[in-house]
Scaffold this motif. Sequence first.
Motif, PDB file in Angstrom:
ATOM      1  N   HIS A 250       0.988  -1.256  -0.005  1.00  0.00           N
ATOM      2  CA  HIS A 250       0.035   0.104   0.129  1.00  0.00           C
ATOM      3  C   HIS A 250       0.969   1.439  -0.017  1.00  0.00           C
ATOM      4  O   HIS A 250       1.838   1.347   0.511  1.00  0.00           O
ATOM      5  CB  HIS A 250      -0.913  -0.001   1.093  1.00  0.00           C
ATOM      6  N   ASP A 262       5.888   2.542   7.070  1.00  0.00           N
ATOM      7  CA  ASP A 262       4.259   2.002   6.840  1.00  0.00           C
ATOM      8  C   ASP A 262       3.812   3.332   5.874  1.00  0.00           C
ATOM      9  O   ASP A 262       3.187   4.223   6.253  1.00  0.00           O
ATOM     10  CB  ASP A 262       3.498   2.298   7.915  1.00  0.00           C
ATOM     11  N   GLU A 300      -5.463   1.253   2.303  1.00  0.00           N
ATOM     12  CA  GLU A 300      -5.188   0.141   3.436  1.00  0.00           C
ATOM     13  C   GLU A 300      -5.350   0.693   4.442  1.00  0.00           C
ATOM     14  O   GLU A 300      -5.968   0.150   5.365  1.00  0.00           O
ATOM     15  CB  GLU A 300      -3.618  -0.502   3.112  1.00  0.00           C
ATOM     16  N   ASP A 328       4.608  -4.872   3.656  1.00  0.00           N
ATOM     17  CA  ASP A 328       4.011  -3.779   4.568  1.00  0.00           C
ATOM     18  C   ASP A 328       4.911  -4.035   5.715  1.00  0.00           C
ATOM     19  O   ASP A 328       5.274  -4.754   6.358  1.00  0.00           O
ATOM     20  CB  ASP A 328       2.671  -4.107   4.928  1.00  0.00           C
TER      21      ASP A 328
HETATM   22 ZN   LIG Z   1       0.954  -0.610   6.367  1.00  0.00          ZN
END
Ligand SMILES: [Zn+2]
Length: 464
Positions: A250, A262, A300, A328
Amino acid sequence: MSLDWPAIDRWLMGEAWVGSQIERHLAMLCQQIGPRWSSSAGERQAVAYIRDRMAAAGLTDARLDDFPLDTWEHGQATAAVIANGQMANDRPIDLLPLLYCPPVDLRGPLVDVGFGMPHEVAPVKEQLSDAIAIVNLSPEPFSAPKPLADRLWSLRDAGAVAAVVVERKSGGRMEYHSATEWRTSGELEHPLPTVATSREDGARLRALAAAGRSVALTVPSRAYRATGTNTVADLPGAQWPDEWLVIGAHHDTVPDSPGGNDNASGTSVVLELARVLSLLRQEQGVAPGCSIRFLTFGAEEQALQGSYAYVARHHSSGPLPRLALNLDELAAGPIKGIVLQFPHLRPLIQGTLDTLGEGLQCHVLAHLDASSDWFPFARRGIPSALPWRWRFVGRHPDADFHHEPGDTADKVRPRELREYVGLLARLLLRLSHVPPADWPANTLCVDDIKARLKDELGTVPRTM
Ligand SMILES: [Zn+2]
């Protein structure tokens, strides 16, 4: 076709290292563009950049894939202590709404319910009517952990009108959390309006609760319809072009986070895998056997809406991909292997990893995991996997950064990402050359998966 694997491995590891564009992608995604909440201008800049890099790498039909998105925005939440019926003039309390918190404007007494377990809620049940409960985000130590959503439902059943969850991280750090159970396919409505507070201000609120005080809680917020975007690009297979491997990550973030770990980390590795595998074909004439699809997902962080939309649009019917690999949070530590959501591919994946000679292990998760974009693939019966990495447990002291403004590009270690690229490129290329007849039959049945999910609700997945 006979392939010279030692030569291919040398070329892939070398190109992943010396030709690396990891730093360039991190600088663009985290610093130049910054936060990439799906539907925002930041997401639109990011997907244009990703599509352009995929096209420049020579992938086929690099494109944007829009989807309708149920999104949300919020302003500054406040909790003012009421003293003698008046608002007290204190230092503001740290507050961050949980994702999709509805608008709130209410007053109520504070009630401390500890971890929100039944033995803690029952004795204060009388006080909880129309109250604001203070509850730890972390599950209670030692007892079987209950998901936060379940604990919030029990507070609502006891009559609470709002909840304040206390962060597990210290030093004033707060991250966006979800109040809902994502295993029930993207439910967005809160059990009761819920905001987070820092660990330090959680202690302040608990002292106020012990003194019998009330607060006025406000959350300005709005839920609305918008458009999110996935990106798609293909590297066609030379032998079995209608067979597919899928690799995705994502690209979106929560609001106000530059999303280094992230997930600029995973997005950069997807871009690099596309580049090195495409260049291998151009320069060495070595193409994948089956086709490989490179994806980045929007939303996401908004209950996986991008990957749900992708699976619904592209895999409602027809043959399914042999494997979907989801990347991820790759900044938490080096790669240790591959984790599967279902067991039937384990011998094939472990056997293929063994040919790399790097000591990588294949494991199978004991529960279905709805915390990232592999979940909609798994629900559809598509074999899906994550790299096994050192999430949360600490290879690096800052391995727990995500969903917060401090998740900056400096949390990412480009040297480790180069290694991810080299090793995953070698794995993907090998898997692409496994003849279709040698893949174990996919016996996953959507109804069995649904039944398994139902059994697992109420438990906390073991992720390490
Ligand atoms: Zn993530």
